[in-house]
Design an enzyme around this catalytic site. Structure first.
Site, PDB file in Angstrom:
ATOM      1  N   PRO A 137      -1.892   6.152  -2.487  1.00 51.00           N
ATOM      2  CA  PRO A 137      -2.527   4.858  -2.743  1.00 51.00           C
ATOM      3  C   PRO A 137      -2.673   4.460  -4.217  1.00 51.00           C
ATOM      4  O   PRO A 137      -3.777   4.340  -4.745  1.00 51.00           O
ATOM      5  CB  PRO A 137      -3.895   5.027  -2.081  1.00 51.00           C
ATOM      6  N   CYS A 138      -1.574   4.188  -4.858  1.00 52.65           N
ATOM      7  CA  CYS A 138      -1.613   3.761  -6.262  1.00 52.65           C
ATOM      8  C   CYS A 138      -2.240   2.379  -6.406  1.00 52.65           C
ATOM      9  O   CYS A 138      -2.686   2.013  -7.498  1.00 52.65           O
ATOM     10  CB  CYS A 138      -0.226   3.807  -6.883  1.00 52.65           C
ATOM     11  N   HIS A 139      -2.327   1.621  -5.309  1.00 46.55           N
ATOM     12  CA  HIS A 139      -2.978   0.304  -5.362  1.00 46.55           C
ATOM     13  C   HIS A 139      -4.472   0.432  -5.646  1.00 46.55           C
ATOM     14  O   HIS A 139      -5.111  -0.535  -6.033  1.00 46.55           O
ATOM     15  CB  HIS A 139      -2.734  -0.460  -4.052  1.00 46.55           C
TER      16      HIS A 139
END
Length: 170
Positions: A137-139
């Site tokens: 989850p780089c968001h």
């Protein structure tokens, strides 16, 4: 021996991107509204002798979990992922997976957590190279001032993902 990579288009409401998997797990999540061309370029760089083949049936377990995620029914994915990067990139990607659903942190938080607090720019580079966005989850990584910062798959998708997770950045 060449690696087989299977792909399909994932579509949910106005969100569409390509996903791909090997026999070992999900290996690629593409950018918003891109087609398989983006995947082919990526596969050629990462797995030079790979055979890339469309197979919606083989990707069904992945698409089902993505749909559940976008419907707010799933907070974690339980399928295998198959990624390869540098040791530094992989350390960043492992740390990203520890960010809880609906939470955000900064690039400098990640740099500190991997024991390299001065590597903020390098962390940003590793995050930008993440081949399986959403699942890794780089968001959930934002700027130090709380602003939304770059996202390799586009700010529109980053905002949509954060909205799904209850962080209203509209």
């Amino acid at each position: 021996m060449s690696k087989k990579i299977y792909w399909t288009n994932f579509c949910y409401e106005n969100i569409q991107f390509v996903i791909a998997a090997t026999e070992q797990g999900l290996c690629y999540t593409g950018s918003l509204n891109e087609n398989e061309e983006e995947l082919l370029v990526w596969a050629k760089k990462r797995y030079k002798d790979s055979e890339v083949k469309e197979d919606e049936r083989k990707l069904k377990p992945y698409t089902e979990q993505f749909i559940e995620y976008f419907q707010g029914q799933r907070q974690q994915f339980d399928f295998a992922i198959d990624y390869k990067g540098t040791p530094f990139q992989e350390s960043v990607w492992k740390e990203l997976q520890k960010i809880p659903y609906g939470e955000v942190c900064t690039y400098s938080d990640i740099a500190s957590r991997i024991g390299n607090p001065k590597a903020v720019r390098a962390v940003g580079g590793a995050i930008g190279a993440n081949p399986v966005i959403i699942v890794i989850p780089c968001h959930r990584v934002i700027g130090k001032d709380g602003s939304l910062t770059g996202f390799s798959s586009g700010m529109e998708l980053k905002k949509a993902l954060l909205v799904v997770e209850g962080k209203l950045y509209v």
